[in-house]
Design an enzyme around this catalytic site. Structure first.
Site, PDB file in Angstrom:
ATOM      1  N   THR A  74       0.839  -1.209   0.000  1.00  0.00           N
ATOM      2  CA  THR A  74       0.000   0.000   0.000  1.00  0.00           C
ATOM      3  C   THR A  74       0.869   1.252   0.000  1.00  0.00           C
ATOM      4  OG1 THR A  74      -1.721  -1.207   1.182  1.00  0.00           O
ATOM      5  CG2 THR A  74      -1.842   1.203   1.255  1.00  0.00           C
ATOM      6  N   HIS A 201       4.530 -10.041   2.502  1.00  0.00           N
ATOM      7  CA  HIS A 201       3.696 -11.116   3.064  1.00  0.00           C
ATOM      8  C   HIS A 201       2.956 -11.934   2.003  1.00  0.00           C
ATOM      9  CE1 HIS A 201      -0.500  -9.281   3.086  1.00  0.00           C
ATOM     10  NE2 HIS A 201       0.203  -8.192   2.879  1.00  0.00           N
ATOM     11  N   CYS A 325      -9.489  -7.211   1.602  1.00  0.00           N
ATOM     12  CA  CYS A 325      -9.805  -5.889   2.118  1.00  0.00           C
ATOM     13  C   CYS A 325     -11.297  -5.595   2.065  1.00  0.00           C
ATOM     14  CB  CYS A 325      -9.051  -4.833   1.312  1.00  0.00           C
ATOM     15  SG  CYS A 325      -7.347  -5.280   1.054  1.00  0.00           S
TER      16      CYS A 325
HETATM   17  C1  LIG Z   1      -2.303  -6.166  -5.899  1.00  0.00           C
HETATM   18  C2  LIG Z   1      -2.093  -5.692  -4.499  1.00  0.00           C
HETATM   19  N1  LIG Z   1      -1.567  -4.482  -4.286  1.00  0.00           N
HETATM   20  C3  LIG Z   1      -1.348  -4.004  -3.048  1.00  0.00           C
HETATM   21  C4  LIG Z   1      -1.674  -4.750  -1.936  1.00  0.00           C
HETATM   22  C5  LIG Z   1      -1.424  -4.173  -0.565  1.00  0.00           C
HETATM   23  O1  LIG Z   1      -0.270  -4.719  -0.004  1.00  0.00           O
HETATM   24  P1  LIG Z   1      -0.015  -4.612   1.575  1.00  0.00           P
HETATM   25  O2  LIG Z   1      -0.963  -5.553   2.226  1.00  0.00           O
HETATM   26  O3  LIG Z   1       1.411  -5.026   1.765  1.00  0.00           O
HETATM   27  O4  LIG Z   1      -0.231  -3.188   1.948  1.00  0.00           O
HETATM   28  C6  LIG Z   1      -2.250  -6.016  -2.097  1.00  0.00           C
HETATM   29  C7  LIG Z   1      -2.672  -6.812  -0.921  1.00  0.00           C
HETATM   30  O5  LIG Z   1      -3.654  -7.538  -0.986  1.00  0.00           O
HETATM   31  C8  LIG Z   1      -2.457  -6.508  -3.420  1.00  0.00           C
HETATM   32  O6  LIG Z   1      -2.987  -7.714  -3.638  1.00  0.00           O
END
Ligand SMILES: Cc1ncc(COP(=O)(O)O)c(C=O)c1O
Length: 388
Positions: A74, A201, A325
């Protein structure tokens, strides 16, 4: 019935690899120094961060100096877009309607602040037409942001081609490679990519740590301000243990990414074959587009995904109805609706995402349980619905 979990939600997160845990632990206990401290305890941490940087650079095929450690996908996504807007002074972005919220919601927020976002559509198989990217670029475009692989369907986007289009138009290009890392080979230096986001992760590293690749020579404007960590590109004391864990996971991923399709892809195909053979009216969302080898997004006609997921959870099978999410929200998947599925079809879809840990036996048991559960749910349906 065995209560051992069958984990089929690796696109949401993965188990931390034991090798990564082993390397992390000393940095939570013995080597707790601040990587910015000049004395030896601090230098141990600094060296560990540097070693992780080398490992991640090796996985991505880039220079160590091009790696900026962040708190995850993110932050990397938000930072790349923000940096492009600030350094170019331009006020337009081009992206797709099926990005992860880390790009999608950030772009919506930018729209509220007066920036212009050109949202590109995808086809019924989730594919993006690169010609649409070329058409959307204007003199005011600061950056094009397009994901490497979709988190819900696994559909792969033509990143090489899009990069070349952006390069030809003199526009910065960011790709969210969170769901592609360790699943398909990434040689970022060979592509016209300026920014690339990674999250630890999703490939066996710990949560809360990630990477933003910034191509050498690309102007950069930080998102976080404070200390001079990451050569002034990302302020904040480094999460050394997490960075070390991600480094080890990256190391393992670099070693075996070539075998991912061979092992996990074969399991995914077996899983889909079994389900398609056992049930009528099932569709693979995203087919026939090229997909990452581990993801299977299935639409079970006349089955509410919530009911199916609850039934599977009771049997220890973990999967998800959309991106993690949005779980808990009553909205249909934006990605599937953008692909032209009806709201009802979107609510009838489940994402299964496999990982290295899954065995053939688990996959067969899960597929059999899904077939049985779908049949049971359909049997209970009122006749009027079935006739639809
Ligand atoms: C395509 C994509 N971008 C960004 C993210 C966000 O990553 P993080 O959980 O490390 O913030 C995710 C997490 O599900 C994702 O699948």
């Amino acid at each position: 019935m065995s209560r051992r979990l069958i984990y089929l939600d690796n696109n949401a997160t993965t188990a931390v690899l034991p090798e990564a845990v082993r390397e992390m632990v000393p940095f939570l206990s013995v080597y707790y120094g601040n990587a910015s401290s000049a004395y030896s305890l601090g230098q141990e941490s600094k060296e560990a961060v540097q070693s992780a940087r080398r490992r991640v650079a090796c996985l991505l095929g880039c220079l160590e100096e091009e790696i900026v450690f962040t708190s995850g996908g993110t932050e990397s996504d938000n930072t790349a877009l923000w940096s492009a807007l600030r350094t170019s002074g331009k006020r337009e972005l081009v992206t797709t309607a099926v990005e992860h919220p880390a790009v999608y919601r950030f772009c919506q927020e930018l729209e509220r602040d007066g920036y212009r976002v050109r949202w590109l559509p995808v086809g019924s198989d989730g594919r993006l037409d690169p010609a649409d990217v070329a058409r959307a670029i204007h003199s005011e475009t600061a950056v094009v942001s397009i994901m490497w692989a979709n988190n819900e369907t696994g559909v792969l986007f033509p990143i090489r081609e899009i990069g070349e289009i952006c390069r030809a138009h003199g526009v910065l290009f960011h790709t969210d490679a969170v769901q592609a890392t360790a699943k398909v080979p990434i040689a970022v230096a060979e592509m016209s990519v300026d920014f690339l986001s990674v999250s630890s992760h999703k490939f066996g590293g710990p949560k809360g740590v990630g990477v933003l690749y910034v191509r050498q020579g690309v102007p950069f404007h930080p998102y976080f301000w404070g200390g001079s960590q990451e050569r002034g590109r990302r302020a904040g004391t480094e999460n050394v243990a997490a960075i070390v864990g991600m480094g080890r996971a990256a190391d393992l991923a670099a070693e075996r990414v070539g075998q991912f399709a061979e092992r996990v892809g074969k399991l995914r195909d077996r899983f889909e074959r079994t389900i398609l053979a056992g049930l009528t009216e099932v569709r693979i969302n995203g087919q026939p587009a090229e997909r990452v080898p581990n993801t299977s997004n299935l639409c079970f006609h006349n089955v509410e995904s919530e009911a199916l997921l609850m039934e599977l959870d009771r049997q220890g099978i973990q999967a998800s109805g959309g991106s993690a999410c949005s779980t808990g929200s009553a909205k249909p998947s934006r990605v599937l609706v953008e692909m032209g599925l009806s709201v009802r079809e979107a609510f009838s879809s489940v994402r299964f995402s496999l990982g290295w840990n899954n065995t053939e036996d688990e996959i067969d048991r899960a597929a059999a349980a899904i077939v049985a559960a779908v049949r049971r749910i359909r049997e209970k349906l009122p006749a009027a619905l079935v006739a639809e």
